[in-house]
Design an enzyme around this catalytic site. Structure first.
Site, PDB file in Angstrom:
ATOM      1  N   LYS A   1       0.835  -1.212   0.000  1.00 61.01           N
ATOM      2  CA  LYS A   1       0.000   0.000   0.000  1.00 61.01           C
ATOM      3  C   LYS A   1       0.863   1.253   0.000  1.00 61.01           C
ATOM      4  O   LYS A   1       0.510   2.267  -0.595  1.00 61.01           O
ATOM      5  CB  LYS A   1      -0.966  -0.018   1.188  1.00 61.01           C
TER       6      LYS A   1
ATOM      7  N   LYS B   1      -6.484  -8.341  -7.799  1.00 58.99           N
ATOM      8  CA  LYS B   1      -7.685  -8.535  -6.985  1.00 58.99           C
ATOM      9  C   LYS B   1      -8.777  -7.523  -7.337  1.00 58.99           C
ATOM     10  O   LYS B   1      -8.471  -6.347  -7.547  1.00 58.99           O
ATOM     11  CB  LYS B   1      -7.269  -8.359  -5.510  1.00 58.99           C
TER      12      LYS B   1
ATOM     13  N   LYS C   1     -12.477  -2.521  -3.998  1.00 54.95           N
ATOM     14  CA  LYS C   1     -13.487  -1.459  -3.977  1.00 54.95           C
ATOM     15  C   LYS C   1     -12.901  -0.049  -4.056  1.00 54.95           C
ATOM     16  O   LYS C   1     -13.579   0.876  -4.433  1.00 54.95           O
ATOM     17  CB  LYS C   1     -14.403  -1.607  -2.756  1.00 54.95           C
TER      18      LYS C   1
HETATM   19  N1  AQP Z   1     -11.436  -9.555  -4.563  1.00 52.28           N
HETATM   20  C1  AQP Z   1     -11.751 -10.165  -3.432  1.00 52.28           C
HETATM   21  N2  AQP Z   1     -11.967 -11.491  -3.415  1.00 52.28           N
HETATM   22  C2  AQP Z   1     -12.306 -12.119  -2.269  1.00 52.28           C
HETATM   23  N3  AQP Z   1     -12.441 -11.491  -1.092  1.00 52.28           N
HETATM   24  C3  AQP Z   1     -12.227 -10.167  -1.069  1.00 52.28           C
HETATM   25  N4  AQP Z   1     -12.283  -9.260  -0.075  1.00 52.28           N
HETATM   26  C4  AQP Z   1     -12.001  -8.044  -0.574  1.00 52.28           C
HETATM   27  N5  AQP Z   1     -11.753  -8.123  -1.880  1.00 52.28           N
HETATM   28  C5  AQP Z   1     -11.882  -9.435  -2.222  1.00 52.28           C
HETATM   29  C6  AQP Z   1     -12.623  -9.592   1.286  1.00 52.28           C
HETATM   30  O1  AQP Z   1     -13.585  -8.651   1.704  1.00 52.28           O
HETATM   31  C7  AQP Z   1     -13.322  -8.259   3.036  1.00 52.28           C
HETATM   32  C8  AQP Z   1     -13.169  -6.757   2.982  1.00 52.28           C
HETATM   33  O2  AQP Z   1     -12.116  -6.362   3.592  1.00 52.28           O
HETATM   34  P1  AQP Z   1     -11.688  -4.867   3.679  1.00 52.28           P
HETATM   35  O3  AQP Z   1     -12.591  -3.937   3.013  1.00 52.28           O
HETATM   36  O4  AQP Z   1     -11.497  -4.593   5.119  1.00 52.28           O
HETATM   37  O5  AQP Z   1     -10.294  -4.867   2.977  1.00 52.28           O
HETATM   38  P2  AQP Z   1      -9.741  -5.325   1.618  1.00 52.28           P
HETATM   39  O6  AQP Z   1      -9.492  -6.778   1.607  1.00 52.28           O
HETATM   40  O7  AQP Z   1      -8.543  -4.447   1.383  1.00 52.28           O
HETATM   41  O8  AQP Z   1     -10.888  -5.020   0.584  1.00 52.28           O
HETATM   42  P3  AQP Z   1     -10.853  -4.150  -0.695  1.00 52.28           P
HETATM   43  O9  AQP Z   1     -12.220  -4.193  -1.305  1.00 52.28           O
HETATM   44  O10 AQP Z   1      -9.697  -4.490  -1.595  1.00 52.28           O
HETATM   45  O11 AQP Z   1     -10.658  -2.724  -0.058  1.00 52.28           O
HETATM   46  P4  AQP Z   1      -9.627  -1.589  -0.376  1.00 52.28           P
HETATM   47  O12 AQP Z   1      -9.769  -1.344  -1.835  1.00 52.28           O
HETATM   48  O13 AQP Z   1     -10.036  -0.434   0.455  1.00 52.28           O
HETATM   49  O14 AQP Z   1      -8.253  -2.094   0.007  1.00 52.28           O
HETATM   50  C9  AQP Z   1     -12.096  -9.050   3.488  1.00 52.28           C
HETATM   51  O15 AQP Z   1     -12.522 -10.198   4.193  1.00 52.28           O
HETATM   52  C10 AQP Z   1     -11.435  -9.433   2.206  1.00 52.28           C
HETATM   53  O16 AQP Z   1     -10.679 -10.639   2.290  1.00 52.28           O
END
Ligand code: AQP
Length: 333
Positions: free
Chosen positions: A114, A196, A199
């Site tokens: 990050k 991946k 969001k």
């Molecule tokens: N692409 C993905 N496939 C499977 N699982 C996913 N998760 C996120 N993206 C995928 C799971 O959703 C939960 C959300 O976790 P988070 O929002 O706390 O963090 P993250 O994993 O960093 O999710 P994002 O959507 O990628 O957020 P940003 O963009 O803000 O970093 C977790 O259980 C994660 O495994």
């Protein structure tokens, strides 16, 4: 009674990746894990490790809460709450920062990744948020934590923190175990299947499916997903990442094994497969969106969040008082 804790950051609208990798798993677990109390929160404190626009953040918090319910979390079985409304998370975070070492934080792969993607002003909390994550989990003496592959390292750090604290101050925290979902652990982008589906990443809207996307848009995004020129529906992550990702989504939403899907579509072209998958995704999202629209501005949603907050607060305060006492903070009660 065992406990399970998890949360999602309100850094954007939720994607199909969040649904398959997290929320759908929570829903399955709430029905399968008996004798387990669930604490599923909206991790708004974690969201501000990177810049957020305040009104958008507020909208996202409410939206995740409504989606938790719309996707099938049952507020009778699950305590749903907003992390920042329980100040004990931030308080225990400080104790965790005073338990873990800087070197341990700096080794976190997510921090390294990050940090690279940010051009200016990397916030201190981007380095230290694993301490807050440890607090989120240990505050409730969680036995189980559902995690994606990329969170394994953080959970290990949480276990380190708990063990170290218990060693220094006497038995205080339960050592949590991670549960990694069997299928759909990682959903990839539709346009960049090597990355991946995320969001908050600054990517083309065609790369991700939002749970609240217009359903026609959803179908079109699936139909225009990047594949390859083989026209052979076969799972091969390395050489055919696009079609493999679509197979993973199909399988996760229907519970049909990837092998059975390969067999079913062995004589079909990508067009037929994508069209069927588009129907599967639309059928999954349609009732979720109906429920979401019904609940997003309702008093019922606020009542659920109040109830979740009150229950979480009760446990969190009790735990934190115990922690302060063990460390020797404040006056003897
Ligand atoms: N692409 C993905 N496939 C499977 N699982 C996913 N998760 C996120 N993206 C995928 C799971 O959703 C939960 C959300 O976790 P988070 O929002 O706390 O963090 P993250 O994993 O960093 O999710 P994002 O959507 O990628 O957020 P940003 O963009 O803000 O970093 C977790 O259980 C994660 O495994």
């Amino acid at each position: 009674m065992k406990r399970l804790v998890s949360g999602i950051k309100p850094t954007g609208d939720l994607t199909l990746g969040n649904y398959i990798g997290a929320i759908k798993q929570f829903v399955n677990m709430q029905n399968e894990l008996i004798d387990t109390e669930f604490f599923i929160f909206i991790a708004d404190l974690h969201a501000i490790t990177t810049p957020q626009e305040r009104l958008v953040l507020r909208k996202n918090i409410k939206s995740i809460a409504a989606l938790y319910i719309a996707c099938g979390l049952d507020p009778e079985k699950v305590n749903i709450f907003i992390q920042s409304e329980i100040s004990e998370h931030a308080e225990l975070n400080y104790i965790m920062e005073s338990t873990l070492y800087i070197g341990e934080m700096e080794r976190m792969i997510q921090y390294k990744e990050k940090k690279e993607s940010q051009t200016e002003g990397i916030r201190t909390s981007l380095l230290t948020y694993p301490a807050l994550m440890a607090a989120d989990i240990l505050l409730y003496d969680a036995n189980f934590v559902p995690i994606g592959e990329d969170q394994k390292q953080h959970l290990e750090l949480t276990r380190t923190a708990a063990n170290r604290f218990n060693f220094l101050y006497g038995d205080t925290f339960t050592i949590p175990e991670g549960i990694i979902p069997k299928t759909g652990a990682r959903i990839m982008g539709l346009q960049n299947p090597e990355q991946k589906m995320s969001k908050s990443a600054d990517k083309s809207a065609k790369d991700y499916i939002l749970l609240i996307d217009d359903l026609k848009v959803v179908a079109n995004k699936i139909k225009s997903a990047v594949t390859d020129s083989d026209n052979l529906v076969k799972f091969d992550k390395e050489n055919k990442p696009g079609i493999s990702n679509l197979l993973t989504i199909f399988s996760a939403l229907t519970n049909i094994s990837i092998k059975d899907l390969e067999e079913k579509y062995k004589d079909s072209n990508y067009g037929t497969f994508k069209s069927d998958l588009a129907n599967v995704v639309v059928d999954e999202l349609s009732p979720i969106q109906n429920k979401y629209n019904e609940i997003i501005n309702s008093k019922e949603l606020d009542d659920i969040l109040d109830k979740g907050r009150d229950r979480a607060k009760l446990i969190a305060r009790r735990k934190l008082d115990k922690v302060y006492h063990k460390v020797g903070l404040g006056r003897k009660k």
